[in-house]
Scaffold this motif. Structure first.
Motif, PDB file in Angstrom:
ATOM      1  N   GLU A 111      15.565  49.730 -37.512  1.00  0.00           N
ATOM      2  CA  GLU A 111      15.723  49.552 -36.070  1.00  0.00           C
ATOM      3  C   GLU A 111      15.751  48.057 -35.777  1.00  0.00           C
ATOM      4  O   GLU A 111      15.312  47.253 -36.600  1.00  0.00           O
ATOM      5  CB  GLU A 111      14.599  50.249 -35.310  1.00  0.00           C
ATOM      6  CG  GLU A 111      13.199  49.833 -35.680  1.00  0.00           C
ATOM      7  CD  GLU A 111      12.157  50.616 -34.901  1.00  0.00           C
ATOM      8  OE1 GLU A 111      12.452  51.110 -33.792  1.00  0.00           O
ATOM      9  OE2 GLU A 111      11.029  50.727 -35.399  1.00  0.00           O
ATOM     10  N   GLY A 146      12.263  54.167 -33.526  1.00  0.00           N
ATOM     11  CA  GLY A 146      12.257  54.374 -34.966  1.00  0.00           C
ATOM     12  C   GLY A 146      13.242  55.407 -35.446  1.00  0.00           C
ATOM     13  O   GLY A 146      13.371  55.632 -36.649  1.00  0.00           O
ATOM     14  N   GLN A 147      13.988  56.047 -34.547  1.00  0.00           N
ATOM     15  CA  GLN A 147      14.858  57.157 -34.950  1.00  0.00           C
ATOM     16  C   GLN A 147      16.308  56.976 -34.526  1.00  0.00           C
ATOM     17  O   GLN A 147      17.212  57.089 -35.341  1.00  0.00           O
ATOM     18  CB  GLN A 147      14.327  58.464 -34.388  1.00  0.00           C
ATOM     19  CG  GLN A 147      12.964  58.806 -34.939  1.00  0.00           C
ATOM     20  CD  GLN A 147      12.481  60.129 -34.447  1.00  0.00           C
ATOM     21  OE1 GLN A 147      12.791  61.161 -35.011  1.00  0.00           O
ATOM     22  NE2 GLN A 147      11.727  60.107 -33.375  1.00  0.00           N
ATOM     23  N   ARG A 148      16.553  56.734 -33.264  1.00  0.00           N
ATOM     24  CA  ARG A 148      17.956  56.612 -32.855  1.00  0.00           C
ATOM     25  C   ARG A 148      18.071  55.833 -31.556  1.00  0.00           C
ATOM     26  O   ARG A 148      17.130  55.712 -30.781  1.00  0.00           O
ATOM     27  CB  ARG A 148      18.625  57.975 -32.696  1.00  0.00           C
ATOM     28  CG  ARG A 148      18.091  58.818 -31.559  1.00  0.00           C
ATOM     29  CD  ARG A 148      18.935  60.065 -31.349  1.00  0.00           C
ATOM     30  NE  ARG A 148      18.463  60.826 -30.222  1.00  0.00           N
ATOM     31  CZ  ARG A 148      17.744  61.943 -30.306  1.00  0.00           C
ATOM     32  NH1 ARG A 148      17.439  62.442 -31.495  1.00  0.00           N
ATOM     33  NH2 ARG A 148      17.345  62.576 -29.213  1.00  0.00           N
ATOM     34  N   GLU A 184      26.138  56.742 -31.327  1.00  0.00           N
ATOM     35  CA  GLU A 184      24.771  57.139 -31.669  1.00  0.00           C
ATOM     36  C   GLU A 184      24.381  56.390 -32.941  1.00  0.00           C
ATOM     37  O   GLU A 184      25.014  56.562 -33.984  1.00  0.00           O
ATOM     38  CB  GLU A 184      24.702  58.644 -31.894  1.00  0.00           C
ATOM     39  CG  GLU A 184      23.291  59.143 -32.070  1.00  0.00           C
ATOM     40  CD  GLU A 184      23.211  60.650 -32.118  1.00  0.00           C
ATOM     41  OE1 GLU A 184      23.953  61.314 -31.374  1.00  0.00           O
ATOM     42  OE2 GLU A 184      22.416  61.160 -32.921  1.00  0.00           O
ATOM     43  N   GLN A 218      21.865  56.030 -35.718  1.00  0.00           N
ATOM     44  CA  GLN A 218      20.756  56.727 -36.383  1.00  0.00           C
ATOM     45  C   GLN A 218      20.062  55.754 -37.331  1.00  0.00           C
ATOM     46  O   GLN A 218      20.727  55.095 -38.137  1.00  0.00           O
ATOM     47  CB  GLN A 218      21.286  57.907 -37.213  1.00  0.00           C
ATOM     48  CG  GLN A 218      21.878  59.034 -36.407  1.00  0.00           C
ATOM     49  CD  GLN A 218      20.813  59.924 -35.798  1.00  0.00           C
ATOM     50  OE1 GLN A 218      19.630  59.710 -36.032  1.00  0.00           O
ATOM     51  NE2 GLN A 218      21.228  60.880 -35.001  1.00  0.00           N
ATOM     52  N   ILE A 219      18.734  55.694 -37.256  1.00  0.00           N
ATOM     53  CA  ILE A 219      17.995  54.803 -38.145  1.00  0.00           C
ATOM     54  C   ILE A 219      17.575  55.608 -39.367  1.00  0.00           C
ATOM     55  O   ILE A 219      16.731  56.510 -39.271  1.00  0.00           O
ATOM     56  CB  ILE A 219      16.796  54.201 -37.419  1.00  0.00           C
ATOM     57  CG1 ILE A 219      17.335  53.335 -36.267  1.00  0.00           C
ATOM     58  CG2 ILE A 219      15.956  53.339 -38.354  1.00  0.00           C
ATOM     59  CD1 ILE A 219      16.400  53.160 -35.121  1.00  0.00           C
ATOM     60  N   VAL A 220      18.177  55.299 -40.497  1.00  0.00           N
ATOM     61  CA  VAL A 220      17.943  56.050 -41.734  1.00  0.00           C
ATOM     62  C   VAL A 220      17.614  55.044 -42.827  1.00  0.00           C
ATOM     63  O   VAL A 220      18.514  54.473 -43.440  1.00  0.00           O
ATOM     64  CB  VAL A 220      19.197  56.872 -42.127  1.00  0.00           C
ATOM     65  CG1 VAL A 220      18.920  57.729 -43.348  1.00  0.00           C
ATOM     66  CG2 VAL A 220      19.663  57.730 -40.954  1.00  0.00           C
ATOM     67  N   PRO A 221      16.328  54.767 -43.077  1.00  0.00           N
ATOM     68  CA  PRO A 221      15.977  53.702 -44.028  1.00  0.00           C
ATOM     69  C   PRO A 221      16.467  53.938 -45.456  1.00  0.00           C
ATOM     70  O   PRO A 221      16.745  52.990 -46.173  1.00  0.00           O
ATOM     71  CB  PRO A 221      14.442  53.683 -43.983  1.00  0.00           C
ATOM     72  CG  PRO A 221      14.074  54.298 -42.682  1.00  0.00           C
ATOM     73  CD  PRO A 221      15.136  55.306 -42.412  1.00  0.00           C
ATOM     74  N   SER A 222      16.573  55.193 -45.856  1.00  0.00           N
ATOM     75  CA  SER A 222      16.950  55.469 -47.238  1.00  0.00           C
ATOM     76  C   SER A 222      18.463  55.387 -47.415  1.00  0.00           C
ATOM     77  O   SER A 222      19.215  56.124 -46.779  1.00  0.00           O
ATOM     78  CB  SER A 222      16.445  56.857 -47.636  1.00  0.00           C
ATOM     79  OG  SER A 222      17.042  57.286 -48.839  1.00  0.00           O
ATOM     80  N   SER A 240      20.269  56.282 -49.959  1.00  0.00           N
ATOM     81  CA  SER A 240      20.850  57.494 -50.546  1.00  0.00           C
ATOM     82  C   SER A 240      21.047  58.566 -49.486  1.00  0.00           C
ATOM     83  O   SER A 240      22.016  59.327 -49.533  1.00  0.00           O
ATOM     84  CB  SER A 240      19.968  58.011 -51.688  1.00  0.00           C
ATOM     85  OG  SER A 240      18.696  58.336 -51.208  1.00  0.00           O
ATOM     86  N   ASN A 241      20.158  58.610 -48.505  1.00  0.00           N
ATOM     87  CA  ASN A 241      20.344  59.581 -47.417  1.00  0.00           C
ATOM     88  C   ASN A 241      21.527  59.207 -46.548  1.00  0.00           C
ATOM     89  O   ASN A 241      22.249  60.091 -46.059  1.00  0.00           O
ATOM     90  CB  ASN A 241      19.080  59.678 -46.568  1.00  0.00           C
ATOM     91  CG  ASN A 241      17.982  60.464 -47.269  1.00  0.00           C
ATOM     92  OD1 ASN A 241      18.231  61.123 -48.273  1.00  0.00           O
ATOM     93  ND2 ASN A 241      16.771  60.386 -46.743  1.00  0.00           N
ATOM     94  N   LEU A 253      24.476  60.552 -48.345  1.00  0.00           N
ATOM     95  CA  LEU A 253      24.591  62.019 -48.233  1.00  0.00           C
ATOM     96  C   LEU A 253      25.069  62.428 -46.848  1.00  0.00           C
ATOM     97  O   LEU A 253      25.904  63.327 -46.694  1.00  0.00           O
ATOM     98  CB  LEU A 253      23.240  62.673 -48.534  1.00  0.00           C
ATOM     99  CG  LEU A 253      22.725  62.554 -49.978  1.00  0.00           C
ATOM    100  CD1 LEU A 253      21.373  63.252 -50.118  1.00  0.00           C
ATOM    101  CD2 LEU A 253      23.720  63.121 -50.963  1.00  0.00           C
ATOM    102  N   MET A 254      24.525  61.770 -45.821  1.00  0.00           N
ATOM    103  CA  MET A 254      24.908  62.126 -44.458  1.00  0.00           C
ATOM    104  C   MET A 254      26.368  61.781 -44.199  1.00  0.00           C
ATOM    105  O   MET A 254      27.067  62.503 -43.482  1.00  0.00           O
ATOM    106  CB  MET A 254      24.005  61.402 -43.456  1.00  0.00           C
ATOM    107  CG  MET A 254      22.580  61.933 -43.470  1.00  0.00           C
ATOM    108  SD  MET A 254      21.440  60.959 -42.482  1.00  0.00           S
ATOM    109  CE  MET A 254      22.000  61.351 -40.847  1.00  0.00           C
ATOM    110  N   ASP A 301      27.797  64.133 -41.223  1.00  0.00           N
ATOM    111  CA  ASP A 301      26.822  64.050 -40.138  1.00  0.00           C
ATOM    112  C   ASP A 301      26.748  62.647 -39.549  1.00  0.00           C
ATOM    113  O   ASP A 301      26.129  62.452 -38.507  1.00  0.00           O
ATOM    114  CB  ASP A 301      25.431  64.481 -40.645  1.00  0.00           C
ATOM    115  CG  ASP A 301      25.371  65.983 -40.855  1.00  0.00           C
ATOM    116  OD1 ASP A 301      24.713  66.426 -41.809  1.00  0.00           O
ATOM    117  OD2 ASP A 301      25.997  66.718 -40.069  1.00  0.00           O
TER     118      ASP A 301
END
Lengths: 541, 337
Positions: free
Chosen positions: A55, A236-238, A257, A259-263, A265-266, A269-270, A275
């Motif tokens: 974030e 912390g999320q979006r 939008e 999206q906060i995605v720290p990983s 690898s995720n 995948l998303m 997504d």
């Protein structure tokens, strides 16, 4: 009271105390979707969904630094007067024409003949989303805030001879005059970067005696008037951005939008599942591994991002010119380009990056040659040296480069110890010019030799981590800054490159391409040297 | 000593404990010779900006002065301002504590429930199939790194099977979080009768809770199994059987009640650890919790955040251990404080 009842009551009290913590601060704006709306598997056509690694550290444009997510978000929500026009590169992405400047909230600008005075005329009838008018005084007041702290704008304006707020004069409601102490060819670039502003009501309504400029409030609350307004923040999320209908330019989508995605690898995948539409902050290998994945496309864009081996000219044995040349001849440049970057990089054969106006490889003599390396080492008179090579921890490519350098130098009799430092420690020691030998990577936001040389090769340049000092280079920088004709100015740097290639303040290694992965229906990605996410030019087929 | 006096004494002891913790935390964070302002101003900032930022955060003052200022603010409820974000630490804590508590509490409840069941079954069926299954589960749970397990679960259940929602934190995209009362999304959604948010929050919680539960279940299950086995052979249990008591009553009133004593202590230790120890799970599932926030603060030398986190963890441990002692007193009437 029975023991059991007491214990149960005590436990109940402890649990209640934990739950009854003061409520978290409310999000700044109401959500746009109704409660209970379910997530769809694929993203809506009018929405760009971007996955980012963190974030924003702050929403205050005057202070945001070193945080690509934060810098990008303020670029998308705060207004600005001027910008470089967006053009089609013809390679599947958009880019900025940095030779031109267009008005955004400005209607026009003129420059006096001596180049010392800029007169900017704002568009009539412009307002912030809350209805407050945008006038010349709005801009002046916003710059007064930044210059009070000598924050980001202090540096930007300082490079073009604007040392204090008195250089900005409000002529009338829509006209602003900016005076410069001296002419600089960097003026258009710096005015493009520095023309962001905020609503002065921000600190009038939210400041305090201790904090008159509302730095605390501003760090937590996004601005408005940019291409987007912030519609929702789920901490912390979006972050949900909605297109600003009053933006005086074109926004190619309705919402974004984030999206906060720290990983990492995720994020991969998303992106593969559809997504998210675009995933930022992926490692180079992750991005390139996505090539050929169904539904995903990868843009690999030549950039002026430069990777180099910096040598400290004040620290033995790097103060010895022959020693520096020995290292330069020994480096396996092709292995770095192909092995580390898989061919997704450009060779860099000067102290300026390839692609910067005025770049020439005519003075490059350091193709890998072990025999010449040994000759130069013998000429240096240094026997069996052991040196420390510093790299930033967590940067995989730098580790690979360090290993290749270690191996290559061992073949000519130089022992290299690799030390890894975290980014904060390396920044501190680098600024103190305390690192004798390091792998460094950086990109100039301004694709101009004067800017690059001023920062990286001038004696007092704050990116001159090698403590390099050549008076003739300093003279060339000063002389060329007064040359108005661009072609003539760029040609003046030929001599500077020749001198620097002889002195070797650093050994240029490669210019890795900028790589980014997105869904194949995403169009209009804009690449610029600052690598910020310009969401407003993006759309989906 | 009356139990209430004991609980009060323990709570009052929190003050000197926390005072000592502030000294230790302050000393340890400031001992590392690294300048934290680079995390704020960026790694390419010019020296003038660095110097001004150092001055703004009072980092140019002698350490005792910095500590006294910190304690003065702390006594007024001001935990300081994050150097990295410029936001008050207390605001960040209000957001992050409930996020971590919700996930870790549910994971621990699940882990304890499963561990009690499996551990007891294993002990009652020593060296038979239930025992082998339970021991294998414990071995796997003890051996696998939690972040790896989390990534595998995401890959299988989200990416391959599409059963789990994307790992994007506490609530799905397009769903508004419930109105804030406790900031525990399940509780707040129930209070607001917001069934959409409840479903979404529960769905987002499922995978991180299961991942964490799988890991923490292992040591609890092994302890339950060992304790139950030991108690099953105790003279009072044999006596109860000899007197013809129902096996179920023997199990619940005699065996489990005595076997649980050390389990309660173990659960308290694990709960305290999870407050900051779930950082890798938080990273994998994009959970905006305390662990990830504290880990980032340590890496960037964000003193106010690190000090507050250490203080909070210490206070949490004291409260959890007190709760554990009260539960033990509830279970075992022989315990006197």
């Amino acid at each position: 009271m029975s023991r059991k009842i007491f214990v149960l009551l005590a436990l109940f009290t402890l649990v209640l105390a934990a739950c009854a913590a003061p409520a978290a601060p409310a999000a700044p704006a109401a959500a746009t979707s109704a409660p209970g709306a379910a997530q769809t598997a694929n993203t809506p056509a009018n929405t760009i969904v971007a996955a980012v690694p963190n974030e924003p550290t702050t929403w205050d444009y005057d202070f945001v630094q070193g945080d690509l997510v934060g810098l990008s978000l303020v670029k998308n929500v705060d207004p600005f007067l001027l910008d470089h026009p967006v053009i089609d590169s013809g390679e599947g992405y958009l880019t900025l024409d940095t030779t031109q400047l267009v008005g955004v909230y400005a209607d026009s600008y003129t420059v006096s003949e001596d180049g010392l005075t800029w007169t900017i005329t704002l568009k009539e009838g412009m307002t912030f989303p809350n209805g407050e008018p945008i006038t010349a005084e709005t801009f002046r007041a916003a710059k007064e805030r930044g210059m009070n702290f000598q924050a980001n704008i202090g540096f930007v304006y300082g490079t073009i001879g604007i040392s204090n707020i008195d250089h900005l004069t409000v002529v009338d409601d829509l006209t602003l005059e900016i005076k410069h102490d001296s002419f600089s060819s960097l003026q258009p670039y710096m005015h493009a970067i520095g023309s962001f502003f905020f609503d002065p009501k921000t600190w009038e309504e939210n400041g305090s005696t201790d904090d008159p400029w509302a730095t605390d409030w501003k760090s937590k609350n996004p601005g408005s008037g940019g291409p987007y307004s912030v519609a929702e923040v789920v901490a912390g999320q979006r972050i949900l951005l909605e297109a600003n209908p009053n933006w005086p330019g074109e926004v190619m989508n309705e919402r974004v939008e984030v999206q906060i995605v720290p990983s990492a690898s995720n994020r991969v995948l998303m992106l593969q599942r559809g997504d998210v539409d675009i995933a930022f902050g992926l490692g180079r290998r992750d991005v390139l591994a996505l090539e050929g994945t169904e539904g995903v496309k990868v843009l690999s864009i030549p950039s002026t991002d430069a990777v180099m081996l910096v040598m400290n000219h004040s620290t033995p044995p790097f103060d010895n010119p022959d020693f520096r040349k020995a290292i330069a001849y020994a480096i396996p440049y092709e292995d770095i380009l192909s092995g580390v970057y898989g061919g997704n990089a450009t060779a860099m054969k000067s102290v300026m990056p390839n692609g910067m106006p005025g770049y020439t490889d005519a003075h490059w003599v350091y193709d890998t040659d072990t025999a010449k390396a040994q000759e130069a080492l013998a000429a240096s008179g240094i026997e069996n040296p052991t040196i420390d090579l510093t790299i930033e921890a967590g940067v995989a490519e730098h580790e690979q480069i360090a290993l290749l350098v270690q191996n290559a130098l061992s073949e000519i009799g130089i022992t290299v110890n690799i030390q890894e430092l975290d980014s904060t420690t390396i920044a501190e020691q680098r600024a103190q010019r305390a690192l004798p030998f390091l792998v460094h990577q950086g990109i100039s936001w301004i694709n101009d030799p004067e800017y690059h040389f001023n920062l990286s090769l001038a004696a007092e340049g704050f990116l001159n981590f090698g403590d390099y000092n050549n008076p003739r280079i300093t003279e060339i920088i000063q002389e060329s800054s007064q040359i108005v004709d661009a072609a003539e100015r760029f040609a003046a740097y030929d001599e500077a490159q020749q001198i620097a290639m002889e002195d070797l303040p650093f050994i240029p290694l490669a210019q890795p391409n900028f790589v980014v992965a997105m869904r194949d229906n995403v169009q209009g990605y804009t690449y610029a040297a600052d690598q910020l996410y310009r969401f407003w030019t993006m759309s989906k087929e | 000593m009356a139990l209430w006096r004991y609980a009060l004494r323990r709570l009052l002891l929190l003050v000197p404990v926390l005072f000592g913790i502030t000294l230790v935390a302050f000393a340890l964070t400031h001992i590392v010779p690294r300048n934290p302002v680079y995390a704020l101003v960026g790694t390419f900032a010019d020296q003038r900006l660095v110097d001004e930022t150092i001055k703004r955060y009072g980092l140019d003052q002698p350490l005792p002065v910095q500590y006294l200022r910190y304690m003065g603010n702390l006594l007024q409820g001001d935990l300081g301002t994050s150097i990295r974000s410029g936001r008050p630490v207390i605001d960040e804590l209000r957001l992050r504590i409930p996020a971590t508590l919700e996930m870790t509490s549910l994971a621990l409840l699940l882990a304890v429930g499963v561990a009690l069941l499996l551990g007891t079954l294993a002990a009652l069926n020593v060296n038979q199939l239930p025992d082998y299954v339970a021991r294998l589960a414990a071995l796997v749970g003890n051996s696998l790194p939690e972040f790896w397990l989390g990534l595998i679960f995401v890959f299988v259940f989200y990416y391959q099977l599409g059963w789990a929602p994307p790992p994007i934190g506490r609530i799905a995209s397009g769903v508004t979080p419930p109105p804030t009362v406790t900031n525990l999304y399940l509780v707040d959604a129930l209070l607001a009768a917001d069934w959409g948010a409840l479903r979404s929050a529960a769905a987002q919680l499922a995978l991180p809770v299961i991942t964490l539960a799988f890991i923490v279940m292992a040591p609890i299950m092994r302890t339950v199994r060992a304790n139950v086995l030991e108690v099953l052979n105790a003279p009072y249990v044999r006596c109860a059987r000899a007197h013809g008591l129902q096996p179920r009553r023997i199990l619940v009133s005699y065996v489990l009640r005595n076997a649980l004593l050390s389990v309660v202590t173990l659960v308290a230790i694990i709960y305290g650890y999870l407050l900051g120890g779930a950082v890798l799970i938080e990273k994998v599932f994009s959970w905006p919790g305390l662990g990830l926030w504290a880990a980032d603060a340590i890496l960037t030398q964000d003193y106010p955040v690190v000090q507050s986190f250490v203080l909070l963890t210490a206070a949490f441990y004291v409260v959890v251990y007190l709760a554990a002692d009260l539960v033990l007193a509830l279970i075992d009437p022989r315990i006197r404080y």
